[in-house]
Design an enzyme around this catalytic site. Sequence first.
Site, mmCIF file in Angstrom:
data_model
loop_
_atom_site.group_PDB
_atom_site.id
_atom_site.type_symbol
_atom_site.label_atom_id
_atom_site.label_comp_id
_atom_site.label_asym_id
_atom_site.label_seq_id
_atom_site.Cartn_x
_atom_site.Cartn_y
_atom_site.Cartn_z
ATOM 1 N N TYR A 240 13.781 -118.221 -11.156
ATOM 2 C CA TYR A 240 12.823 -118.175 -12.236
ATOM 3 C C TYR A 240 12.327 -119.577 -12.450
ATOM 4 C CZ TYR A 240 10.207 -116.432 -16.124
ATOM 5 O OH TYR A 240 9.180 -116.053 -16.922
ATOM 6 N N TYR A 245 5.671 -112.264 -7.827
ATOM 7 C CA TYR A 245 6.084 -111.479 -8.976
ATOM 8 C C TYR A 245 6.377 -110.024 -8.651
ATOM 9 C CZ TYR A 245 4.824 -115.686 -11.462
ATOM 10 O OH TYR A 245 4.776 -116.989 -11.898
ATOM 11 N N HIS A 248 12.992 -109.523 -6.673
ATOM 12 C CA HIS A 248 13.726 -109.631 -5.416
ATOM 13 C C HIS A 248 14.947 -110.519 -5.623
ATOM 14 C CE1 HIS A 248 10.863 -112.985 -5.541
ATOM 15 N NE2 HIS A 248 11.695 -113.662 -4.785
#
Lengths: 317, 317
Positions: A240, A245, A248
């Site tokens: 992050y 997007y 996974h």
Amino acid sequence: MAAPSNAEALIPQFKFEKLLNQDQAGRRIVLQGTIADQPALLLAERAAFDADESHLSNFSSSLSHIQNLGDNDIYRWYMAHSGSAQGQPPDLKINLIYPCTDQHLKKYAAQAVRHVTETADIYRHHVRPYMQAKRDQGRLNWVFNILDGRTEQQDVLFRSPHDTTPDDERYLLLPDLNWDRKTLGSLHLLALVERRDIWSLRDLKKKHVAWLRSIVSDIAANVSRLYGIDEDMLKCYVHYQPTYYHFHIHIVHVSLEAGATQVVGKALSLDNIVSQLATMAGDDEAGMDKVDLSFTLGEASELWTQVFLPLKEKRLQ
Amino acid sequence: MAAPSNAEALIPQFKFEKLLNQDQAGRRIVLQGTIADQPALLLAERAAFDADESHLSNFSSSLSHIQNLGDNDIYRWYMAHSGSAQGQPPDLKINLIYPCTDQHLKKYAAQAVRHVTETADIYRHHVRPYMQAKRDQGRLNWVFNILDGRTEQQDVLFRSPHDTTPDDERYLLLPDLNWDRKTLGSLHLLALVERRDIWSLRDLKKKHVAWLRSIVSDIAANVSRLYGIDEDMLKCYVHYQPTYYHFHIHIVHVSLEAGATQVVGKALSLDNIVSQLATMAGDDEAGMDKVDLSFTLGEASELWTQVFLPLKEKRLQ
């Protein structure tokens, strides 16, 4: 029998027995051996380049035994020796980009990095719309092509059996592009979930805890079976911000050398996120969209220039 | 004006303009320049050592210009050249341990690593007592000596003013042992809290959220003032398991190259832990002792041999 007291004279007397260890990139080796019949360890490490102008200006002309390994358009790569060679293996890898563009210069120049905190509000008002825009631009077509079986099917290592797995719980396993697909100690796979409603860890909620636990355990069992690796030699993490997007999961061998891809401020342990969700206040719909997340961003990234820099300068709120 | 088509012939024609970038360890450099008046980038990287037996057995005798930099008892360190030198700067760092012991061999041999999950139960029944035993053995005396002002006071960069800071909120800042104390891009400091009731992040509770937020912001302001670094170029993390059981925070420059110390499965962002506590279910006493924490452990570590291996083999429960 007494060892020579002159420190320099010890080195050539070292008698090699075995390679005890080497780091993943192979730039450090630990040799076990003897000097005058007593045990000795010799640790050798590639040194930093001399960054002195006078040395750098002669650098390319000082190389010897330059061997071109391949080229593609303006990109060429080589092995070479620093200085003269005398039967030594090459000690340098060289890339040449020629002619290069301003984009290349920008990409390879040192980039400053900033540490930011994305609050729940910033996520909702600025980052979620940014993610939406990226998805709308078709940036995920390559993922959907794999999920739908149109491309890269020869790379799919595992796919949840469709006859026994509910739609929402399916995933597939692929090798990461950076893995050589054979060295077990640097194994690096990706799990792509088939469902398309989870864009990032921000969409994970308490109601997903059971599913996430089962996916982690299923991945461990499958990878263990595929590669003959103990399940406790694998770890799962997520990024992050992620690069794309669609949710996974990175699966790596625990001995894969830590690099930028596993760094705090970028990577989070999936197990720890699941535990965080399990102990979070609220009902089943409570989730990771409610927490502050801190991470690092390059100053050239769009999230920095379009969101976090304007927020810092109060041009956005 | 046309560039030569022979790829090898391009390299010696590279005219150096500037050092565009180098990684922290300095083993990769990016040179900006021109070839035949067109822009070019030359990227040079130290190559891996050849791990071939026949090469390794001649390795020590092939070194030249060996220069001893210092020694301490059985430890000696050097700079050296691989092959002959011809006015080049040295390209190798060498350490020699001689005579070495079995302990040295064990320490430097490749060590397998395991990924474990420490549940709340395992923490309470096994790990907490292990931490207690380590504390009882006096392993923290060096920390208490610093906190009490008996040792290393010349290294203390900042100490909370005792007249205005409540006992429970005080901390001090020290340089990390691995920092050279001058390169800002690799700045690495430690914050030691003065209170002694927090052994690790496991003791952090919801009631500590306000204090933790104020300590993070105070650290950022102090380090920014001491070193002239923007606050958003710093990040704070903690280790779990930590090396010693007295709560301490790592503060690093965001550009410090990721290494084993910042790896997922070892390091956790302090900001993210604070946010996790803030959104956790329960009253003020709820805290990190209730979550599962996953991390990696070397097989030679006591926690592996005394706790997690016996648990795995059902010799302990």
